[in-house]
Design an enzyme around this catalytic site. Structure first.
Site, short mmCIF file in Angstrom:
data_model
loop_
_atom_site.label_atom_id
_atom_site.label_comp_id
_atom_site.label_asym_id
_atom_site.label_seq_id
_atom_site.Cartn_x
_atom_site.Cartn_y
_atom_site.Cartn_z
N GLU A 123 43.58 19.01 14.76
CA GLU A 123 43.48 18.31 16.04
C GLU A 123 42.29 17.36 16.03
OE1 GLU A 123 43.44 21.40 19.06
OE2 GLU A 123 45.62 21.48 19.09
N GLU A 162 51.98 24.09 16.84
CA GLU A 162 51.38 25.16 17.65
C GLU A 162 52.15 25.24 18.95
OE1 GLU A 162 47.17 24.84 18.40
OE2 GLU A 162 46.66 24.82 16.27
#
Ligand SMILES: *[C@@H]1O[C@H](CO)[C@@H](O)[C@H](O)[C@H]1NC(C)=O
Ligand SMILES: *[C@@H]1O[C@H](CO)[C@@H](O)[C@H](O)[C@H]1NC(C)=O
Ligand SMILES: *[C@@H]1O[C@H](CO)[C@@H](O)[C@H](O)[C@H]1NC(C)=O
Ligand SMILES: *[C@@H]1O[C@H](CO)[C@@H](O)[C@H](O)[C@H]1NC(C)=O
Ligand SMILES: *[C@@H]1O[C@H](CO)[C@@H](O)[C@H](O)[C@H]1NC(C)=O
Length: 652
Positions: free
Chosen positions: A186, A264
């Site tokens: 991320e 995710e």
């Protein structure tokens, strides 16, 4: 501590080991098929339905049990991070032993027929201390983490030159089970947006792992711009409440062709001390999963089994203020913290079964649980009484206080001591400018506990003292920021404390080796002074106990205690914070306890106040949701007597 009951059920031996017996090594491949928006495994269309499991949150003897249950749920892959700080405790010192043997974990995954999606960082977030980066990086105070700062890159390069060659034989096309590797984590959510750093990492992966392995990035919708990189496959992450159509459309902006991938998909969520327990409804989770699978997307469920932040390993977030993560990382995941299958797992398995074959037969029952106690703990003595054992080298002296990092104390506790050079007759304000308490301070004058200071929460105390009075400030590192900030989270006293108008100087700093002392199995009682009243402030308690034949996993409950750290047979179970919640019990796997007839020892370092009866109990089910809804077994009279709790946290 034999894990006899935990060995893999023999049923597994009957399952076809398809992935273990591929035709030929040179036919093994895992690639993106851009023409048909899918993956190909050995040339055949393939979609992964994967789950996250962190080996560093589960004791090694339980890995096989958890992996077996994941395979039985219908998953064909697992995804996990590699925390750099877990494996390189000091620069150039590597640890891949025991519970840190990630290659043994890869092996267990292959026995369970699970492919692997690997996320080696170097930054991993994971709600893990400092997002997996080693605290020793901060011994260079000006280092710019997660950027192309040469100091940071040099450390990353030397770590990856150790790690990645060990990973290489485990790549799928080399005969192993790793099908893809994530670059950073991320990264677009980090405000540095340094593309040359990301290009450097991708280059390093290519140089050490070759051209064939599929590299990818993962970002939330807001992070794609800075997180994606040409030549590295872009994937997204989002939960059941998010708009799938919208976010997959964003992925398409970066990858017009190829499989849709949610790296995710949140089955639950994490918990912070002082906030409500997080849950995600089964219906929401399964509906979202079904929609993604209908689209043909590949999905990784984060988490499938959360596990535990044992020891000092939890991370923290910053959302207007510092928010440390709880010891439990149950995550409301399909497999509970204690490894049991939940109704969420059955519901997910049911959805998966509509899209692909799942293993037949029943799922394993919950592990046996036990309830024992209560046990009354004995006072071993004040932490200050044991300084010579907790810091045998003696203190470091400095005019101004130094950080944990500057004195190479990565985790736990450090005591800062100075002496008043003048008498303070009136209650006088004691504080640390610029929110410089990282993260919590326990203050004593001449050994008498005065109260606490806490980062972002409680800024001042009022103290008095005679000339020469001993001022002790015990600093607790509650876990370094793992997300939500782009500055380095140093620990300790970041500024010199101020008393009234005076900046306090001439500090003695005692980096404490609490775990070493506890592990020595030292009979602390022999050392204790006589104490007449209920002590307060940082204090050790312990007792011994035995278990019955029908031992099982259990959950340690410290009713009426305030906050501290607890060890069983020298193993650091983690932090408790009964006073704040929502977590009220700590998971104790059976394997930490000795069999019947052998004494077990529990040691508690309570930092503030104990109840009049310092008792603990082992329960047969966890309490993880008790911020506001008190489900205490004991009366809470002790709780209300204590006045050391700072302001109540307001939720947001
Ligand atoms: C790992 O285990 C090996 C062999 O048992 C031992 O020599 C080594 O010191 C251990 N390393 C660490 C960091 O514990
Ligand atoms: C951190 O973020 C702030 C706010 O976006 C920005 O001003 C600053 O330059 C960033 N620092 C680094 C080191 O990237
Ligand atoms: C989801 O996003 C799509 C595309 O942006 C939009 O058309 C749709 O209305 C959104 N759905 C919801 C429930 O907000
Ligand atoms: C807390 O969890 C228990 C056990 O799962 C449940 O019975 C109880 O209703 C929960 N309480 C709250 C307030 O959510
Ligand atoms: C926490 O949960 C309680 C009970 O469900 C609720 O009343 C309260 O508003 C919640 N607090 C936050 C911050 O969500």
């Amino acid at each position: 501590m034999a894990p006899e009951k935990l060995s893999r059920p023999s049923l597994l031996l009957l399952l076809p080991t398809l992935l273990l017996l591929p035709p030929q090594v040179d036919t093994r491949s895992f690639v993106v098929d851009r023409e048909h928006d899918r993956f190909l495994l050995d040339g055949t269309p393939f979609r992964y339905v994967s789950g996250s499991l962190h080996y560093f949150r589960v004791p090694r003897v339980l890995w096989a049990d958890r992996l077996y249950k994941m395979q039985r749920s219908g998953l064909n892959a697992i995804q996990f991070y590699v925390p750099w700080n877990y494996h390189e405790p000091e620069p150039g010192v590597y640890n891949f032993n025991g519970s840190r043997d990630l290659f043994a974990f890869l092996h267990e995954a292959s026995i369970a027929n699970l492919l692997v999606i690997l996320r080696p960082g170097p930054y991993i977030c994971a709600e893990w201390d400092m997002g997996g980066l080693p605290a020793w990086l901060l011994r260079k105070p000006n280092i710019h983490l997660r950027t192309s700062d040469p100091d940071f890159l040099a450390a990353v390069d030397s770590w990856f030159q150790v790690l990645l060659p060990k990973i290489y034989p485990w790549l799928y096309h080399n005969g192993g089970n790793i099908i893809s590797i994530q670059v950073e984590n991320e990264y677009g959510s980090y405000r540095a947006c340094d593309f040359s750093y990301m290009r450097h990492l991708a280059g390093l992966f290519r140089a050490l792992l070759g051209e064939e392995i599929l590299l990818f990035t993962t970002d939330g919708p807001e992070g794609l711009e800075c997180g994606s990189l040409k030549g590295v496959y872009t994937t997204v992450d989002f939960g059941p409440a998010d708009n799938m159509t919208k976010i997959f459309a964003l992925q398409r902006k970066y990858e017009p062709h190829g499989p849709l991938v949610n790296s995710e998909y949140y089955t639950g969520w994490l918990d912070y001390w002082g906030q409500n327990h997080s849950t995600r409804s089964i219906t929401d989770v399964t509906k979202g999963l079904e929609n993604m699978l209908k689209l043909g997307a590949s999905v990784n469920m984060y988490m499938f089994h959360g596990g535990t932040n044992f020891g000092y390993w939890n991370g923290a977030d910053e959302k207007g203020r510092f928010l440390p993560i709880t010891t439990s990382y149950d995550y409301d995941a399909p497999i509970s913290e204690a490894g049991d299958i939940t109704p969420k797992l059955f519901a997910i398995r049911n959805v998966i079964s509509q899209f692909q074959e799942i293993p037949l037969g029943p799922l394993p029952p919950p592990s046996p649980k036990m309830m024992i106690g209560p046990f009354t703990l004995q006072l071993d003595g004040y932490l200050l009484d044991f300084l010579h054992l907790l810091c045998p080298e003696g203190p470091i002296h400095s005019v101004l206080p130094m950080t944990f990092e500057a004195v190479k104390q990565d985790h736990g506790f450090m005591l800062y001591r100075t002496y008043l050079t003048y008498a303070v007759f009136e209650p006088t304000q004691f504080w640390v400018p610029n929110n410089g308490i990282h993260d919590r301070a326990y203050v004593m004058v001449d050994g008498v506990f005065q109260g606490i200071l806490e980062r972002n929460t409680k800024y001042k105390l009022f103290l008095m003292g005679k000339i020469g009075a001993k001022l002790d400030v015990l600093l607790e590192n509650m876990g370094r920021l793992s997300f939500g900030s782009n500055y380095s989270d140093f620990k300790g006293l970041l500024q010199a404390p101020v008393l009234g108008q005076t900046i306090l100087t001439q500090w003695l700093m005692f980096p404490l080796k609490v775990d070493k002392l506890v592990k020595w199995w030292f009979p602390l009682q022999l050392l204790k002074r006589s104490h007449t009243q209920i002590p307060s402030g940082p204090t050790f308690y312990s007792t011994t106990f035995t278990i019955l034949d029908s031992a099982g996993d259990t959950f340690l409950y410290l009713p009426g205690w305030t906050k501290g750290q607890v060890w069983i047979n020298g193993f650091n179970l983690g932090r408790y914070w009964t006073k704040r919640g929502p977590q009220h019990t700590l998971y104790v796997p059976r394997l930490l306890l000795f069999p019947k007839g052998i004494l077990n020892k529990i040691t508690v370092l309570e930092l503030e106040n104990v109840p009049p009866q310092p008792q603990i109990q082992f329960l047969n089910s966890p309490i993880l949701n008790s911020t506001l809804h008190k489900t205490y077994i004991y009366s809470l009279s002790a709780d209300t007597q204590s006045d050391s709790e700072p302001m109540e946290l307001s939720g947001h």
